[in-house]
Motif scaffolding. Structure first.
Motif, PDB file in Angstrom:
ATOM      1  N   GLN A   1       0.833  -1.206   0.000  1.00  0.00           N
ATOM      2  CA  GLN A   1       0.000   0.000   0.000  1.00  0.00           C
ATOM      3  C   GLN A   1       0.867   1.255   0.000  1.00  0.00           C
ATOM      4  N   ALA A   2       1.953   1.242   0.794  1.00  0.00           N
ATOM      5  CA  ALA A   2       2.845   2.399   0.841  1.00  0.00           C
ATOM      6  C   ALA A   2       3.511   2.623  -0.517  1.00  0.00           C
ATOM      7  N   SER A   3       3.915   1.535  -1.174  1.00  0.00           N
ATOM      8  CA  SER A   3       4.509   1.645  -2.507  1.00  0.00           C
ATOM      9  C   SER A   3       3.496   2.211  -3.490  1.00  0.00           C
ATOM     10  N   ALA A   4       2.251   1.760  -3.389  1.00  0.00           N
ATOM     11  CA  ALA A   4       1.206   2.242  -4.292  1.00  0.00           C
ATOM     12  C   ALA A   4       0.988   3.741  -4.126  1.00  0.00           C
ATOM     13  N   ARG A   5       0.969   4.208  -2.871  1.00  0.00           N
ATOM     14  CA  ARG A   5       0.778   5.638  -2.639  1.00  0.00           C
ATOM     15  C   ARG A   5       1.888   6.449  -3.299  1.00  0.00           C
ATOM     16  N   ARG A   6       3.122   5.982  -3.175  1.00  0.00           N
ATOM     17  CA  ARG A   6       4.250   6.732  -3.740  1.00  0.00           C
ATOM     18  C   ARG A   6       4.223   6.734  -5.256  1.00  0.00           C
ATOM     19  N   MET A   7       3.698   5.668  -5.862  1.00  0.00           N
ATOM     20  CA  MET A   7       3.707   5.536  -7.312  1.00  0.00           C
ATOM     21  C   MET A   7       2.380   5.943  -7.947  1.00  0.00           C
TER      22      MET A   7
END
Length: 361
Positions: free
Chosen positions: A101-107
């Motif tokens: 989820q954190a990776s998705a937010r950044r990308m």
């Protein structure tokens, strides 16, 4: 929006027991894949939908797919182990779901709900549980990932995405016994900078690392060590792994600064080290500190950690104009003690005091 239920559409022609067992006898790492995969679509305005377990198969992608051009893609990786009682468990998949989820937010990608992430992985493990090896340190590696599927060359976040989970049986990372690696300290390239994508598990970070890895190989080293982007002196990661420095009964790992991947193995070892009576800290280690403390003997061991190898000892270090060895160059006592403790927990040979094993029955 409601979380979709995964519809099961298993293969009518899975590989035979004999074919599967032949693969499991020597799977290597990431070379073979199980019979199935799970796919879930996301569309702006509709959310997550069409969740299915289907036969493993190639994807059909338009040449103007946004992922191919603008790299909106993220992934995760964790393992399913066969426990002594024959059941199967994955190690801390909820932490992988949160990092996804954190990776998705950044990308600028949609966040997959934790319950859907876990349900997709559970469905695949349950369907392909016969692919989970039973030999020591072997496992079924799960690779959840997400790509943009919208077609078009406009530079903006995509409106369509596809989440997929695939699985690959993997053998022991060190089949002939744990061997220390040699490392090259990269002073010409950086992995990531604060404010960048270093803390996201996205493919572009790995593509950018390959030239430095090749440079390490040219200097006779197995892996590259990354330094910070601002001063080029603070140790961050080794290859795609987090690092630990051992000072007797004290272990120190570089603190997370926003440019490093928050490793789940790294986080687990901070807890396990304390369980074993060690002092575990997060701090900053400079290349000057590293060399000086190795040469005067206060730094007794160094190792890297990650999902693939669990723990990898570092034996020798090279940099432009310098080189040194840790102790005798062999795996250290603390390193191997931590490695055994973590593996025993992951494979069900030790008590799961922290509730980290996600059992599949």
């Amino acid at each position: 929006m409601t979380t979709p239920t995964i519809e099961l559409k298993p293969s009518a022609n899975p590989r035979s027991d004999a074919e599967r067992e032949a693969i499991l006898a020597g799977p290597g790492y990431g070379r073979y894949f199980t019979d199935h995969m799970v796919t879930v679509k996301w569309t702006r305005g509709r959310g997550w939908h069409d969740a299915e377990l289907v036969p493993y198969a190639p994807l059909t992608i338009d040449p103007a797919n946004k992922t191919l051009h603008y790299s909106q893609t993220i992934f995760e990786g964790f393992k399913a182990y066969r426990l002594p009682d024959g059941t199967v468990a994955t190690f801390r998949p909820g932490a992988n779901a949160e990092r996804f989820q954190a990776s998705a937010r950044r990308m600028a990608m949609p966040e997959l709900p934790t319950e859907l992430f876990l349900a997709a992985c559970d469905a695949l493990v349950q369907q392909d549980r016969a692919w989970v090896p039973g030999s020591a340190e072997a496992a079924l590696y799960l690779r959840p990932f997400m790509i943009a599927t919208e077609v078009g060359l406009g530079v903006r976040p995509a409106d369509e995405f596809l989440f997929i989970v695939i699985a690959s049986p993997v053998g022991a990372y060190f089949p002939g016994g744990v061997k220390p690696v040699s490392v090259w300290i990269s002073e010409d390239y950086v992995r990531a900078a604060k404010g960048g994508t270093g803390a996201a598990k996205t493919g572009g970070n790995y593509a950018a690392s390959l030239v430095a890895q090749a440079e390490a190989a040219e200097h006779g080293c197995d892996q590259v060590v990354w330094l910070d982007a601002a001063e080029h002196r603070w140790v961050e990661e080794m290859g795609a792994m987090n690092m630990y420095f051992v000072y007797g009964d004290r272990v120190v790992t570089p603190e997370l600064t926003g440019s490093m991947l928050p490793g789940i193995t790294r986080d687990s070892l901070l807890t396990i080290a304390r369980d074993l009576g060690l002092t575990a800290e997060e701090g900053r280690i400079s290349t000057e500190d590293w060399r000086r403390d190795a040469e005067n003997g206060t730094l007794t061991e160094v190792f890297a950690c990650g999902t693939a190898a669990v723990i990898t000892p570092v034996g020798t270090v090279k940099s432009r104009g310098a080189g040194w060895t840790h102790g005798t160059g062999e795996p250290g006592e603390v390193t191997m003690r931590l490695r055994k403790a973590l593996l025993d927990l992951q494979t069900g040979r030790a008590e799961d005091a922290h509730g980290w094993l996600h059992r599949h029955g």
